[in-house]
Design an enzyme around this catalytic site. Structure first.
Site, short mmCIF file in Angstrom:
data_model
loop_
_atom_site.label_atom_id
_atom_site.label_comp_id
_atom_site.label_asym_id
_atom_site.label_seq_id
_atom_site.Cartn_x
_atom_site.Cartn_y
_atom_site.Cartn_z
N LYS A 42 0.82 -1.20 0.00
CA LYS A 42 0.00 0.00 0.00
C LYS A 42 0.86 1.26 0.00
O LYS A 42 0.40 2.33 -0.30
CB LYS A 42 -0.87 0.02 1.28
CG LYS A 42 -1.68 -1.23 1.47
CD LYS A 42 -2.30 -1.21 2.90
CE LYS A 42 -2.81 -2.60 3.21
NZ LYS A 42 -2.80 -2.87 4.65
N GLY A 43 2.13 1.08 0.34
CA GLY A 43 2.99 2.23 0.61
C GLY A 43 3.14 3.21 -0.55
O GLY A 43 3.27 4.41 -0.34
N ASP A 102 14.66 -0.79 0.98
CA ASP A 102 15.44 -0.89 2.21
C ASP A 102 16.50 -1.98 2.00
O ASP A 102 17.56 -1.72 1.45
CB ASP A 102 14.45 -1.21 3.34
CG ASP A 102 15.06 -1.26 4.72
OD1 ASP A 102 16.10 -0.63 4.92
OD2 ASP A 102 14.50 -1.92 5.61
N LYS A 130 17.44 3.51 1.05
CA LYS A 130 18.35 3.55 2.21
C LYS A 130 19.58 2.76 1.81
O LYS A 130 19.66 1.55 2.06
CB LYS A 130 17.70 2.86 3.42
CG LYS A 130 16.61 3.65 4.10
CD LYS A 130 16.24 2.95 5.42
CE LYS A 130 14.76 2.91 5.62
NZ LYS A 130 14.33 2.05 6.72
N PHE A 151 14.15 4.22 10.37
CA PHE A 151 12.80 3.81 9.97
C PHE A 151 11.95 5.06 9.83
O PHE A 151 11.91 5.90 10.72
CB PHE A 151 12.19 2.84 10.99
CG PHE A 151 11.01 2.13 10.42
CD1 PHE A 151 11.19 1.01 9.62
CD2 PHE A 151 9.74 2.59 10.65
CE1 PHE A 151 10.10 0.35 9.05
CE2 PHE A 151 8.64 1.94 10.09
CZ PHE A 151 8.83 0.82 9.29
N ARG A 164 0.48 6.67 7.65
CA ARG A 164 0.58 6.80 6.19
C ARG A 164 0.14 8.19 5.73
O ARG A 164 0.56 8.68 4.70
CB ARG A 164 -0.29 5.76 5.48
CG ARG A 164 0.18 4.33 5.64
CD ARG A 164 -0.57 3.44 4.64
NE ARG A 164 -0.53 2.03 5.01
CZ ARG A 164 0.44 1.18 4.69
NH1 ARG A 164 1.47 1.59 3.99
NH2 ARG A 164 0.39 -0.08 5.06
P1 IMP Z 1 12.88 -4.35 1.79
O1 IMP Z 1 12.40 -5.67 1.26
O2 IMP Z 1 13.73 -4.51 3.03
O3 IMP Z 1 13.58 -3.52 0.73
O4 IMP Z 1 11.63 -3.55 2.32
C1 IMP Z 1 10.52 -3.46 1.54
C2 IMP Z 1 9.29 -2.87 2.15
O5 IMP Z 1 9.36 -2.70 3.56
C3 IMP Z 1 9.04 -1.49 1.57
O6 IMP Z 1 8.36 -1.57 0.34
C4 IMP Z 1 8.20 -0.88 2.66
O7 IMP Z 1 6.85 -1.25 2.49
C5 IMP Z 1 8.75 -1.48 3.93
N1 IMP Z 1 9.75 -0.57 4.53
C6 IMP Z 1 11.11 -0.64 4.45
N2 IMP Z 1 11.69 0.38 5.13
C7 IMP Z 1 10.67 1.11 5.64
C8 IMP Z 1 10.63 2.32 6.44
O8 IMP Z 1 11.64 2.94 6.83
N3 IMP Z 1 9.38 2.74 6.75
C9 IMP Z 1 8.24 2.13 6.36
N4 IMP Z 1 8.24 1.02 5.60
C10 IMP Z 1 9.44 0.50 5.25
MG MG Z 2 6.15 -1.38 0.27
#
Ligand code: IMP
Ligand code: MG
Length: 206
Positions: A42-43, A102, A130, A151, A164
């Site tokens: 949803k982000g 991330d 990040k 975060f 959100r």
């Molecule tokens: P990744 O698989 O570690 O790259 O993280 C993917 C998902 O985790 C992102 O699409 C976000 O939905 C969530 N996410 C990662 N870092 C953050 C943050 O700092 N705040 C909020 N959601 C995050």
């Molecule tokens: Mg996401």
């Protein structure tokens, strides 16, 4: 609502200005293409809705909902598709629009999955990255902002489904993350909420 929201990382006007720039860049780069925006629920909802209005081309929009297991703030790379695209993307110029990259584990899964559907091209536009947390090196063609290892919430990004609706991006106090994580360590989240063998509760992140 904002009691636990800390330092502002990206101001609302700065976000809007960068989204406008990205829209102009995409308009130039995708001229004559069959642009298909794939927003990750949803982000990325807020970001893709603003971005698309700054793209001066015919283009399509669809969404996938994916969820990765992990703690509140760390993804495990075990990704589940909760909602898939409505139609094939073969021959289209697909742009994955993500809120944040991330570790890169979620995006890595999406890239591999979508590549298998034979789009004509496949690129990524992430509002936030990040770099210090990346576990997999991935090609991210369009980046809004590089941010520190914190975060963050707001402009679509959540902590446990909250915050959100903030119009800016802000860091969350460590004490708030710790407060939300604590009960999870001691209780089962759902019948499938315990990862086999690990003994740790798992949370869906999106
Ligand atoms: P990744 O698989 O570690 O790259 O993280 C993917 C998902 O985790 C992102 O699409 C976000 O939905 C969530 N996410 C990662 N870092 C953050 C943050 O700092 N705040 C909020 N959601 C995050
Ligand atoms: Mg996401």
């Amino acid at each position: 609502m904002n009691d636990f929201v800390g330092e502002t990382i990206v101001e609302a006007e700065t976000l809007q200005e960068r989204v406008r720039e990205l829209g102009a860049e995409l308009t130039r780069d995708y001229e004559g293409c069959d642009l298909f925006l794939m927003g990750v629920l949803k982000g990325a909802v807020f970001f893709v809705a603003d971005l698309m209005r700054h793209i001066d081309l015919d283009c399509e929009l669809d969404f996938m909902a994916v969820s990765s297991y992990g703690s509140l703030t760390d993804s495990s790379g075990v990704v589940r598709i909760l909602k898939d695209l409505d139609a094939p993307i073969e021959g289209k110029d697909v742009l994955i629009v993500e809120d944040i990259v991330d570790s890169g584990l979620t995006l890595n899964y999406l890239l591999r999955n979508l590549r298998g559907r034979n789009p004509r091209s496949l690129e990524v536009c992430a509002l936030l990255v990040k770099p210090g947390r990346r576990k997999i090196d991935l090609p991210i063609r369009y980046v809004g902002f590089e941010i520190p290892n914190q975060f963050v919430v707001g402009y679509g990004l959540d902590l446990d489904q909250r915050y959100r609706n903030l119009p800016y991006v802000a860091a969350v106090e460590d004490s708030e993350i710790e407060r939300l994580e604590r009960p999870r360590r001691f209780s089962r989240v759902s019948p499938e909420g315990l990862k086999a063998g690990s003994g740790l509760p798992i949370t869906n992140r999106d």
